[in-house]
Write an enzyme that holds these catalytic residues in place. Sequence first.
Site, PDB file in Angstrom:
ATOM      1  N   GLY A 147       0.821  -1.199   0.000  1.00  0.00           N
ATOM      2  CA  GLY A 147       0.000   0.000   0.000  1.00  0.00           C
ATOM      3  C   GLY A 147       0.849   1.239   0.000  1.00  0.00           C
ATOM      4  O   GLY A 147       2.060   1.179  -0.201  1.00  0.00           O
TER       5      GLY A 147
ATOM      6  N   GLY B 182       3.699   1.210   2.468  1.00  0.00           N
ATOM      7  CA  GLY B 182       4.780   0.252   2.344  1.00  0.00           C
ATOM      8  C   GLY B 182       4.275  -1.135   2.062  1.00  0.00           C
ATOM      9  O   GLY B 182       3.098  -1.345   1.758  1.00  0.00           O
ATOM     10  N   THR B 183       5.190  -2.083   2.183  1.00  0.00           N
ATOM     11  CA  THR B 183       4.858  -3.477   1.931  1.00  0.00           C
ATOM     12  C   THR B 183       4.813  -4.214   3.261  1.00  0.00           C
ATOM     13  O   THR B 183       5.644  -3.978   4.122  1.00  0.00           O
ATOM     14  CB  THR B 183       5.935  -4.105   1.032  1.00  0.00           C
TER      15      THR B 183
ATOM     16  N   ASP C 279      -7.416   8.337  11.662  1.00  0.00           N
ATOM     17  CA  ASP C 279      -7.678   7.656  10.394  1.00  0.00           C
ATOM     18  C   ASP C 279      -8.470   6.377  10.653  1.00  0.00           C
ATOM     19  O   ASP C 279      -8.104   5.303  10.175  1.00  0.00           O
ATOM     20  CB  ASP C 279      -6.357   7.376   9.673  1.00  0.00           C
TER      21      ASP C 279
END
Length: 729
Positions: free
Chosen positions: A411, A414-415, A527
Amino acid sequence: MAIQRVLRFLLALWLAKASAEAASSVAKPGCQDTCANITIPYPFGVGLECAADDTFLVTCNTSFNPPRAFVPSINLELLDVSLSQGTIRVNNPVIAADCPGWYNDPNVNLTGSPFTFSDTYNRFTAMGCNNLAVINWGGAPVGGCMSFCQNATETRNGGCYGINCCQTTIPRYLKFVNTTFTSIYDSGNREACKYGFMVEQEWFTNLTSPYTASTMLRVPAVLGWRTNGMCKSLGMSGSTSANSSVCGANAFCSNGTLCYCTSGYDGNPYLADGCQDIDECADLTQNRCEKICVNTPGSYRCSCPSGYTSLGHLCYKDNGNRSARMAIIGTTASIGTLLLLVGMWWLYRIMKKRKKSLLKEKFFKRNGGLLLQQQLSSGEEGNVEKTKVFTSKELDKATDHYNEDRILGQGGQGTVYKGMLTDGRIVAIKKSKIENEGKLEQFINEVVILSQINHRNVVKLHGCCLETEVPMLVYEFIPNGTLFEYIQDEHVELLLTWEMRLRIAAEIAGALSYLHSAASVPIYHRDIKSTNILLDEKYRAKVADFGTSRSISVDQTHLTTRVMGTFGYLDPEYFQSNQLTEKSDVYSFGVVLVELLTGQRPISATRSEEARSLATHFLLAMAENRVFNIIDARVAKDGGKEEIMGAANLARRCLNLDGRRRPTMKEVAMELERLRMSNEKPTIQQDYEEVEYIAAQPSERWDATVTSTQSSVNHSASFSIDIHPLLYQ
Ligand SMILES: *[C@@H]1O[C@H](CO)[C@@H](O)[C@H](O)[C@H]1NC(C)=O
Ligand SMILES: *[C@@H]1O[C@H](CO)[C@@H](O)[C@H](O)[C@H]1NC(C)=O
Ligand SMILES: *[C@@H]1O[C@H](CO)[C@@H](O)[C@H](O)[C@H]1NC(C)=O
Ligand SMILES: *[C@@H]1O[C@H](CO)[C@@H](O)[C@H](O)[C@H]1NC(C)=O
Ligand SMILES: *[C@@H]1O[C@H](CO)[C@@H](O)[C@H](O)[C@H]1NC(C)=O
Ligand SMILES: *[C@@H]1O[C@H](CO)[C@@H](O)[C@H](O)[C@H]1NC(C)=O
Ligand SMILES: *[C@@H]1O[C@H](CO)[C@@H](O)[C@H](O)[C@H]1NC(C)=O
Ligand SMILES: *[C@@H]1O[C@H](CO)[C@@H](O)[C@H](O)[C@H]1NC(C)=O
């Protein structure tokens, strides 16, 4: 035996002598090189085949004793040949006039031969009383002298100074001498004898009395046979035409006239192989070697026997055993080299290691390691469980060198890899994408915040790794994906029941409530969305992704920040005012709750324009009293109308555009727990932990959790306050 040895020795001697003679021969091979004691070198030779040409022919008349040599081309007796000066010495006749009983030989005529009278060695000499002697050449006088008459001086004076004897130098290249005598005065009969001759000056002056010459028929004179420019011919210039020098091998032509052997060679330079290497070693005067002399072509070199060190031509005796010392030196040198190599290898290893560790350190610093350390150490109440800093090696091993098969998801941040630590724990390792300082701050923020939290519904951070180029976070592994996947049911086999949804909502609310008020420092997630809610193996909610979360001090009611969050979940008030409060999370949670109720996406293009946002869509439906039209079919089927309406009302309150009128997360959590209780039916199967969760003594449970992991009294106290009312309902 002894005789044999002597014979062999003699033979060797003879052979050596013979070879030495052959090497030093100056005549053509196989030619007679002497006549009596006169050496006859090539180009002269006895016999036509031995001479360069007929002008150099020499005859050796053996009818004389000792034999005498003659040069027939010039009809003169040969006395000596000099190769180095390019001259010969001949017996030259004495010409006399007015001398009774004297027979003159014919004048010497060198025309047509390479010979000339040497002007350096010869003098024209005249004797007699009042004698004027003139040399004519080609009909003209070219020189002459006059001797006066004086009785007494004849014996008194041994020299030739013009009295009775006179001498003069001669022109160059004189080839013919026609002497004429003129009497100046009439000096009587007896003294009338006049003489004239060409004579070698040195020989003449060696005479004890010059007048002995006048009694001789012949006197030595020197003839040159090498004139200027004769290097390309032996005879008369041009008569023997050749393109190259007549000088042989290892010889050179000097001044265009004479041939010489090059240095280190000796012999007849006019023979093809006349110049032979000089064995300097055979002649002690020719070499300076102290010990051993080695002859080389044209030269020699000196060496020393073992036990000596050579220095130029000298030898110095070594101290001790030289070879042993050399051996020791050699061994020492090789051991030294080996040690040096090993040392260099070690140094290389150390440097490499150090470079690697420096790089790690650099990454650690760049990745905010120091900031993190500072943050963690200044962490107010200390961490629940020390966040571990993993080494890059551990994580490399855990992820099987970041194998692509291990990738759980990729995403914007990052991974995420699935990995197994050495202690067997399954973890999710997030390899952050850090493009700029801002992202780095987010990363550290997440670490700092998560390290302060220990809540069963918050994803647990095991640790991080800062040594790698991109920083990495190690979380507990949550196996069942995100809540979003289960609500938007396309490919998920399991559909969440109303009861599960209610529980999940309660769990999220509990976690947020904890973050807002129970944690040592209020933390705003900022978030909250269904993709940030993970579900574990028992479908328990785990709030994740604290990258954008903020912690604020207790006395602050809000924080002005750059607006962060996800569209569709974003608190419109916060969006407009930039003022972050705990109510922003309440709004986002409201959206998640609506998602759980309706099963719809927070933003959908399939809905009408004004209802594109799920929040608006829901609020509209609520206002128009048609909320059951948009409730998810599964929810409508499972849930009691009351609970659904309760949840819907709660969601509506959460979505209130005025943040102040939204409930707090604590209130939300309590309300949801209440709804869960009323929904609960004794027949419905509960998993054990849920039962235990509710049945357990709350003080015991929470205190246990808190005291076992957290030393802070404040914290546990605040917990009891928050949690007790919730559980006792
Ligand atoms: C040759 O021998 C004679 C007499 O023995 C001597 O006078 C003469 O100088 C010698 N010549 C040379 C070149 O040695
Ligand atoms: C040698 O000299 C003698 C006497 O001068 C002469 O008669 C004879 O012919 C000469 N021999 C040669 C071979 O020239
Ligand atoms: C000298 O000899 C050359 C050739 O050998 C001859 O031409 C010349 O006339 C001679 N000169 C005298 C003066 O005899
Ligand atoms: C020199 O010679 C002349 C004639 O030959 C003679 O008369 C005279 O005495 C001589 N002088 C001396 C000093 O001997
Ligand atoms: C030598 O020179 C004189 C005078 O020039 C001449 O008369 C005579 O013939 C010459 N002799 C020879 C042999 O050439
Ligand atoms: C003249 O005398 C010296 C010394 O006595 C001697 O070395 C030299 O060879 C002599 N020269 C000749 C041409 O005989
Ligand atoms: C000399 O020159 C001629 C022609 O220029 C050539 O044919 C000949 O081979 C040469 N000789 C040597 C010894 O170089
Ligand atoms: C070379 O030869 C020329 C002519 O014979 C003479 O003048 C000169 O001195 C010579 N040079 C040497 C170095 O012998």
